[in-house]
Design a protein around this motif. Structure first.
Motif, PDB file in Angstrom:
ATOM      1  N   SER A  78      -8.420   6.529  -5.416  1.00 25.67           N
ATOM      2  CA  SER A  78      -8.154   6.867  -4.254  1.00 25.67           C
ATOM      3  C   SER A  78      -9.332   7.194  -3.288  1.00 25.67           C
ATOM      4  O   SER A  78      -9.603   6.869  -2.294  1.00 25.67           O
ATOM      5  CB  SER A  78      -7.158   7.828  -3.971  1.00 25.67           C
ATOM      6  OG  SER A  78      -7.301   9.152  -4.436  1.00 25.67           O
TER       7      SER A  78
ATOM      8  N   LEU B  89      -3.227   2.308   0.631  1.00 31.78           N
ATOM      9  CA  LEU B  89      -2.756   2.670  -0.705  1.00 31.78           C
ATOM     10  C   LEU B  89      -3.528   4.018  -1.082  1.00 31.78           C
ATOM     11  O   LEU B  89      -2.821   4.890  -1.575  1.00 31.78           O
ATOM     12  CB  LEU B  89      -3.026   1.595  -1.742  1.00 31.78           C
ATOM     13  CG  LEU B  89      -2.647   1.782  -3.077  1.00 31.78           C
ATOM     14  CD1 LEU B  89      -2.314   0.505  -3.911  1.00 31.78           C
ATOM     15  CD2 LEU B  89      -3.507   2.629  -4.081  1.00 31.78           C
ATOM     16  N   ALA B  90      -4.777   3.902  -0.768  1.00 30.47           N
ATOM     17  CA  ALA B  90      -5.580   5.113  -1.321  1.00 30.47           C
ATOM     18  C   ALA B  90      -5.456   6.006  -0.210  1.00 30.47           C
ATOM     19  O   ALA B  90      -5.204   7.408  -1.060  1.00 30.47           O
ATOM     20  CB  ALA B  90      -7.089   4.519  -1.273  1.00 30.47           C
TER      21      ALA B  90
ATOM     22  N   ALA C 156      -1.878   7.592  -1.207  1.00 26.77           N
ATOM     23  CA  ALA C 156      -1.942   8.224  -2.369  1.00 26.77           C
ATOM     24  C   ALA C 156      -2.497   9.548  -2.470  1.00 26.77           C
ATOM     25  O   ALA C 156      -2.059  10.830  -2.828  1.00 26.77           O
ATOM     26  CB  ALA C 156      -2.906   7.480  -3.599  1.00 26.77           C
TER      27      ALA C 156
ATOM     28  N   GLY D 168       0.949   3.547  -3.035  1.00 29.23           N
ATOM     29  CA  GLY D 168       0.403   4.854  -2.608  1.00 29.23           C
ATOM     30  C   GLY D 168       1.376   5.928  -3.039  1.00 29.23           C
ATOM     31  O   GLY D 168       0.977   7.022  -3.785  1.00 29.23           O
TER      32      GLY D 168
ATOM     33  N   GLY E 123       0.894  -1.085  -0.118  1.00 33.51           N
ATOM     34  CA  GLY E 123       0.148  -0.137  -0.053  1.00 33.51           C
ATOM     35  C   GLY E 123       0.941   1.083   0.040  1.00 33.51           C
ATOM     36  O   GLY E 123       0.557   2.139  -0.960  1.00 33.51           O
ATOM     37  N   THR E 124       1.896   1.424   0.914  1.00 39.64           N
ATOM     38  CA  THR E 124       2.838   2.282   1.045  1.00 39.64           C
ATOM     39  C   THR E 124       3.413   2.706  -0.590  1.00 39.64           C
ATOM     40  O   THR E 124       3.541   3.606  -1.002  1.00 39.64           O
ATOM     41  CB  THR E 124       3.893   2.117   2.104  1.00 39.64           C
ATOM     42  OG1 THR E 124       3.121   1.742   3.257  1.00 39.64           O
ATOM     43  CG2 THR E 124       4.455   3.635   2.208  1.00 39.64           C
TER      44      THR E 124
END
Lengths: 354, 313, 377
Positions: free
Chosen positions: B135, B186-187, B190, B112, B108-109
Motif C-alpha cells: 500500500s 486499492l492502496a 487497503a 483494497g 480497487g475497492t
C-alpha cells in the motif's frame, strides 16, 4: 487464600532490618525523570527502519539536487545535436559490460545491438571520450544534469506544500475550531464548497487564465492544498479547547491568540508535522501530473514530470531515458510517505502497540 | 436526517452554482472570445454577438448560460474538431471513461478492502508487513509509473495485452488501464481499512463483544467491519478525484478515446469551450458522488441517521 | 548473621477445604509482560488470588498497577502483544450439569469464546460511552450473546432482553430495545452493559471500574444494582477499582495491587481496619474523608515504578518512608497475619523494627470503627 512462602534459601545480611537512612527535604521522584516526550518520540522514530531509510533517501536526494547539476560539464539546457539519444555510459563501470553506452534497438527486422559512442568498424565517432552517466535525450541534453535540476522543482513544490499547510491550513483550522459558532459555521461552509471543486478543475481553469509554469502550480496548491490540514487542525482544536488546561489558561486571563498558539498548538504539533509530510507527496504528484499533460514548467526548464513526459514519447525505443526521473520521483514519493508513516507512529504509538 | 440531507443538497447546489459563476466569468472577461479572429470586421462581430445573445444584460446571459450547461449544450469546439457540438464529442467518449473509471473503482475497492482486512486481522505479522509495503508503494507511485511499467512488460515485452486501447477489443485492452488506474484506490483503501480496523479492534465495544463470546466471521463483519466502513466511505470521494486526475494520464498513455484524453488535447490546443465543458462535467460528477457518499454515510451511521433535528452540527 | 524462616503453605489450603466453600476462580503465580516499541514491560509479576462462589473481591490499586490486565487475562482478551510468562488461572464451572475445571490460560481463543466468555464469565467495562457498539441497537446487543450461545431463539431472547432491561432499571424497555447507544445517557448505557453481561447467567462477573465514568449520584445506584443482582443470582463478582469508597461498600475481600503484584490481601475489615502494608496505609490516608480536618489531602509521594525496567527488591521501597535496607535487595514474600490476611512487606518479619501505622490514619480508623459499631446497633 494461597500465598508465596518465604524462600528457605533467603539469606539475610547484617543491617537488613534497619531503616533506609532518609535524606531530609523534598522527595524527588526519579521514576520517569529520564524519559521525556521528545526522547520517546525520537526513540520510536529511529526504531522504524522504513522511516529512517526514507529520511536518508530524502537527504541524499536533496544533496544531489544541490550539487548534482554541477557534477559534470553539461548544463541542463545545452543541446548538442550530434549527441542525441545516447545511452548511459559511465567510466570504469563500462568495463563491466554495463553502462557502456550500448543499447538494444527493437526494430521490425529484429533486435540490433549498437553503441553510438564507439563504432565497431573502428571508424572515429568523435565520442570515444564522451561520457553521459544517464545518457542524453532526443535533443542531446544530459539527462543526469536535467534529472537533478528537475528534482529541484519537486523539492521547491514540497517546500511550498509545507508552507501552505502551515500558513493557510493550520491557521484556518485553528481559528475556525477555536471560535466555533457562526465563525466556524461560515468558515466550514466555505471550505466545503471549495473542496467540492475537484483539484483538476481548479488547475485547468487556472491554466486558462495564467501561463503554465511554477507560478500556476503554486497557485493551484494554494487554492485547495490547505483544506486537509485545516480539517485536522480544527478537529484537534475542538477536542483540546474543552480541556482543563485551556480553561485554566483562560481563567488566568490569557488572550485568544495566546491560547491558540501557545497552549494548543504545541499539543497538536505531532499531528501537524505528520500531516504536512503526507501532503508533500500529493504536491509533488500534482506537478508531475501537470507536466505529463503538458502544463508543467516551460521549456527549456526541466522538472521530473516533464522529463518523464518527454521520455515517454520514446520509451519503447530508448527506455533508459525514462528510468532516472521515474526512479527519483518514485524514491522521493516513497520516502516522504515512509517518513510520514514513521512520524505518525512515533508521535502516536497507540496504533503500533495494540 | 432530513436536515442533514437538506444541508448536503444545498451545499452541493451552492458549489455547482459557484463553479458555474467562475466558468461564466471566465467567458465574460478572459481572452479567448470566439470572435477575436482578425479577419472579422466589427460589424460582423456585432452580428455574431447578437446571434449568440452576447449583447443581453449579464444576468440574462448568466441565466441562459446555466440553462445551456445544465441541458448539455456546451457550444461548439473551435480547434479540435471545428464547429462540432461539444455534446457530440462527449457522447462517444464519456461512456469509455466511465467504464474504465468504474472498473478501477470496483477493482480497487474490492481488493483494497480485502488486503486491509487481512493486514488488520494478521496485525504485526508478515502479512501485515507485506500489505503495508504494497500500500505504501501504491500510494506513493503515480499511476502512470504503473501504466508505463505494465505496458512495457505485459504489453510490449510479453505481448499479453494490447499496448493501446482498441474499440475492437474493448475488454482486453481496458485491463491494463484499469489495473494502473486502480492501484491508488486499492492502496489507499487497503491502508485506511487496516488503520480503521485496528482502531476498531482495540475499541471497548469489541472487547465487550468478545467478552460476550462473539468470535469469528460474525465478530469481524457485524462488529468490526461495519464500524470500520463508516470512515472508509468518507475517503471514497477524494479517491474519485484522484481517479479523474489519473484518468487523464492513463487515457493518454493507452490512447483511450475518453474525456480525459480529450481534456488533455483540448488544453494543449487551447480549445476553451471543450475545457470548460469537461471541467463542468468533472465538477458535476464529483459533486454528485460526494452527495451520494454523504447520503450513504448518513444511512449507515445511526448517529447521523437518528441525530436530533436541532443538533445537526 | 543469617536468619531463615519458613511459612507453612499448606495451612491456608486446608482452610479452604474445611470451610467447604466452592472455589470458583484461582489465579496462581500469574506473570504477564507486554512487548512495546520501547522494550518489554512486566505488567504482572506473580499474582495469586482466589475467589469463592457468591463472594465479592475488590482489586485495588493505582492506574498501571496491573489490575485490569489481570482481569483481561481471566477474560481471555489480552491484547496481542501481551505474553503470559507463567502461572495458572483455574476456573471451575458447571456446564449442562457437568462440573468442569479448566486452566483458562491453556484454552484456545476459540474454546474460550464459545464456552467461557459470556456464558460463565462476563465483564462490565469502565466507560459506558465507548463500550457499546455504536452501529447496533441496544436490543440487538443484549440478544446477540444469547442467540450466539444458542441459549435462546430470537423470540425467547427478546423476552429475556426485556426482562433484563427491567431488571437493570430501564423503564420503557420495549422502546429502548430499538434505540442506539448514542440515544442513551451514560448511566443508562452502563445499565445496558450490565444487562448484556447478565444475559447468559454468568457465574463470575468482572466489573472494571464500573462507576468511574459515571456521575456520583448514579454511581451508588449502579453499585446497588450489581449487589442486588449478585444476591439474586448467587454469582461471584470481582471489582477492579481505585476507589476505596466503592470497595468498602461492596467487597467481601480486598486485594491491593502495586506494580504488578499483590501487596496486601484480606477481608474488607482486615484491610480497612488493620492494614499492614505501608502502601495500604498510604492508600487509606489518601482517601478523602469528611471528618479529617487537615486542609491538605494526603498523597503518596513519588510515582509507581516504570515496569519496563527490572524491579530490584521491593517495588514500593523508593516511595516508602518505612523502607528497610533489605527492601533494596530482596522482594518481600507474603507474610501471613491471619488465615485470610496477608501482606508483602519486610516490616512483618520478626527481625524488623516495630512500626505502627501513621497516627492520623490510626485515629481515622478508630473513628470509622466507632461509626460502624454505632450504625450496626
Amino acid at each position: 487464600m494461597s500465598d508465596t512462602p518465604l524462600d528457605e534459601k533467603m539469606i539475610f545480611l547484617e543491617g537488613d532490618f534497619e531503616f533506609v537512612p532518609r535524606e531530609k527535604g523534598v522527595h524527588i521522584d526519579e521514576t520517569f525523570s529520564n524519559q521525556s516526550y521528545w526522547k520517546d518520540v525520537s526513540k520510536r522514530f529511529f526504531r522504524n527502519k522504513g522511516a529512517v531509510m526514507g529520511l536518508i533517501s530524502i537527504a541524499i536526494i536533496i544533496i544531489m539536487a544541490i550539487i548534482g547539476p554541477n557534477l559534470n560539464a553539461y548544463t541542463y539546457d545545452a543541446q548538442i545535436i550530434t549527441q542525441q539519444n545516447l545511452p548511459p555510459r559511465i567510466p570504469v563501470i563500462e568495463k563491466l559490460g554495463i553502462f557502456d553506452g550500448s543499447e538494444k534497438l527493437y526494430t521490425s527486422t529484429g533486435i540490433i545491438d549498437q553503441n553510438k559512442y564507439i563504432s565497431e568498424d573502428g571508424s572515429v565517432t568523435g565520442l570515444e571520450d564522451v561520457y553521459y552517466w544517464f545518457g542524453t535525450d532526443v535533443l542531446g541534453r544530459d539527462i543526469f544534469t536535467r534529472t537533478w535540476v528537475g528534482t529541484r522543482i519537486s523539492l521547491y513544490i514540497s517546500l511550498m506544500a509545507v508552507l501552505i499547510d502551515m500558513v493557510f491550513g493550520l491557521s484556518y483550522g485553528l481559528i475556525s475550531g477555536y471560535f466555533g459558532g457562526k465563525v466556524d459555521n461560515a468558515m466550514q461552509r466555505f471550505a466545503e464548497i471549495l473542496n467540492g471543486i475537484p483539484n483538476l478543475v481548479v488547475v485547468t481553469l487556472l491554466i486558462i487564465v495564467l501561463k503554465p509554469g511554477l507560478l500556476t502550480i503554486t497557485f493551484s496548491l494554494m487554492i485547495t492544498g490547505w483544506i486537509g490540514m485545516s480539517r485536522i487542525a480544527r478537529a484537534q482544536m475542538l477536542k483540546l479547547k474543552q480541556q482543563e488546561f485551556v480553561l485554566a489558561s483562560r481563567t488566568l486571563g490569557a488572550k485568544d491568540f495566546f491560547i491558540i498558539f501557545r497552549e494548543i498548538l504545541p499539543n497538536i504539533f505531532g499531528q501537524i508535522i505528520t500531516n504536512t509530510m503526507f501532503s508533500i507527496p500529493t504536491a509533488i504528484f500534482t506537478e508531475a501530473f501537470l507536466a505529463f499533460i503538458g502544463l508543467g514548467v516551460p521549456v527549456p526548464m526541466a522538472s521530473l514530470g516533464l522529463l518523464i513526459s518527454d521520455a515517454f514519447k520514446s520509451f519503447t525505443t530508448h527506455p533508459y531515458m525514462i528510468i532516472p526521473p521515474v526512479v527519483v520521483l518514485a524514491v522521493l514519493m516513497l520516502s516522504f510517505n515512509m517518513l510520514a508513516d514513521g512520524l505518525r507512529d512515533a508521535f502516536d504509538p497507540k496504533m503500533k502497540e495494540m | 436526517m432530513k436536515k442533514y440531507l437538506l444541508k448536503r443538497i444545498l451545499i452541493s447546489i451552492a458549489t455547482l452554482l459557484i463553479i458555474l459563476v467562475i466558468l461564466f466569468l471566465r467567458l465574460e472577461f478572459m481572452p479567448g472570445s470566439p470572435f477575436n479572429d482578425e479577419k472579422l470586421t466589427t460589424a460582423q462581430v456585432e452580428l455574431l454577438n447578437a446571434k449568440y445573445g452576447l449583447d443581453k444584460p449579464v444576468l440574462v446571459r448568466f441565466g441562459n448560460y446555466v440553462k445551456n450547461m445544465l441541458t448539455g449544450d456546451f457550444g461548439v469546439s473551435y480547434t479540435i474538431s471545428k464547429n462540432t457540438p461539444i455534446s457530440t464529442l462527449l457522447m462517444s467518449r464519456l461512456p469509455i471513461s466511465v467504464k474504465i473509471g468504474g472498473q478501477a473503482v470496483l477493482l480497487g475497492t474490492f481488493f483494497g478492502l480485502i488486503l486491509g482486512i487481512i493486514a488488520a486481522l494478521k496485525h504485526n505479522t508478515i502479512w501485515d508487513t507485506l500489505t503495508t509495503v504494497i500500500s505504501v508503494i501504491g500510494v506513493s507511485l503515480p499511476s502512470y509509473v504503473f501504466a508505463l511499467g505494465l505496458s512495457y512488460t505485459l504489453g510490449f515485452k510479453f505481448e499479453l495485452f494490447p499496448l493501446l486501447y482498441s474499440s475492437k477489443l474493448p475488454f482486453e485492452s481496458s485491463i491494463l488501464p484499469t489495473i494502473s488506474l486502480s492501484m491508488f484506490t486499492l492502496a489507499s483503501i487497503a491502508r485506511f481499512t487496516r488503520t480503521e480496523m485496528i482502531e476498531v479492534m482495540g475499541s471497548d465495544y469489541i472487547q465487550l463483544a468478545e467478552s460476550k463470546g462473539i468470535s469469528g466471521i460474525h465478530l469481524i463483519v457485524r462488529h468490526q467491519l461495519r464500524n470500520a466502513l463508516i470512515p472508509i466511505i468518507t475517503v471514497l470521494a477524494p479517491l474519485i478525484v484522484g481517479l479523474m486526475t489519473g484518468s487523464l494520464v492513463i487515457e493518454k498513455i493507452f490512447s483511450i478515446p475518453g474525456i480525459g484524453s480529450l481534456l488533455v488535447t483540448a488544453i494543449q490546443s487551447n480549445d476553451y469551450n471543450v475545457i470548460i465543458a469537461i471541467a463542468f462535467i468533472y465538477s458535476a460528477m464529483y459533486i454528485g458522488i460526494m452527495l451520494l457518499v454523504d447520503i450513504l454515510y448518513g444511512v449507515i451511521d445511526p448517529r447521523i441517521r437518528l441525530a436530533k433535528e436541532e443538533s445537526h452540527e | 548473621m543469617t536468619d531463615e524462616k519458613k511459612v507453612d503453605q499448606t495451612t491456608s489450603k486446608k482452610v479452604d477445604q474445611m470451610t467447604s466453600k466452592e472455589k470458583i476462580l484461582s489465579i496462581s503465580d500469574l506473570s504477564i509482560s507486554f512487548k512495546t516499541a520501547l522494550g518489554s514491560v512486566d505488567a504482572i509479576r506473580g499474582v495469586n488470588l482466589d475467589l469463592h462462589r457468591g463472594e465479592t473481591l475488590a482489586v485495588v490499586g493505582e492506574s498501571g498497577s496491573g489490575k485490569s490486565v489481570t482481569m483481561k487475562a481471566v477474560m481471555g482478551i489480552l491484547s496481542s502483544n501481551g505474553v503470559v510468562n507463567s502461572g495458572k488461572i483455574d476456573f471451575n464451572y458447571s456446564d449442562a450439569g457437568e462440573e468442569m475445571a479448566v486452566d483458562i490460560l491453556t484454552l484456545s481463543k476459540k474454546y474460550m469464546r464459545s464456552h467461557i466468555n459470556g456464558k460463565h464469565i462476563a465483564m462490565i467495562f469502565q466507560d459506558p460511552m465507548t463500550s457499546l457498539n455504536p452501529t447496533m441497537t441496544i436490543g440487538a446487543q443484549i440478544m446477540e450473546g444469547m442467540i450466539w450461545h444458542k441459549k435462546a431463539n430470537k423470540r425467547e431472547a427478546k423476552k429475556r432482553a426485556l426482562e433484563l432491561l427491567e431488571l437493570v432499571g430501564i423503564t420503557d424497555a420495549e422502546k429502548r430495545m430499538k434505540n442506539y447507544p448514542h440515544q442513551l445517557s451514560g448511566g443508562m448505557r452502563q445499565r445496558v452493559v450490565i444487562a448484556i453481561a447478565l444475559a447468559c447467567n454468568p457465574d463470575l462477573l468482572i466489573c472494571d471500574e464500573p462507576t468511574t465514568a459515571l456521575d456520583v449520584t448514579i454511581q451508588a445506584k449502579i453499585l446497588e444494582l450489581i449487589k442486588d443482582i449478585q444476591r439474586e443470582m448467587n454469582i461471584s463478582v470481582i471489582y477492579i477499582t481505585h476507589d476505596l469508597g466503592v470497595v468498602a461498600k461492596v467487597a467481601d475481600y480486598v486485594a491491593v495491587m502495586y506494580a504488578g503484584k499483590i501487596v496486601e490481601k484480606g477481608t474488607v475489615d482486615e484491610v480497612f481496619y488493620d492494614p499492614r502494608h505501608p502502601y495500604t496505609w498510604g492508600l487509606l490516608s489518601a482517601m478523602p474523608d469528611l471528618d479529617t480536618f487537615d486542609d491538605k489531602l494526603y498523597t503518596i509521594p513519588g510515582s509507581p515504578p516504570n515496569l519496563s525496567h527490572k524491579v530490584e527488591g521491593d517495588a514500593f521501597a523508593s516511595r516508602n518512608i518505612y523502607a528497610l535496607n533489605i527492601d533494596k535487595r530482596l522482594e518481600p514474600p507474603m507474610f501471613k497475619i491471619t488465615e485470610t490476611h496477608y501482606a508483602a512487606t519486610w516490616l512483618l518479619h520478626e527481625n524488623a523494627p516495630k512500626v505502627e501505622m501513621p497516627s492520623a490514619l490510626k485515629e481515622r480508623i478508630d473513628r470509622m470503627l466507632k461509626e460502624a459499631n454505632e450504625n450496626g446497633e
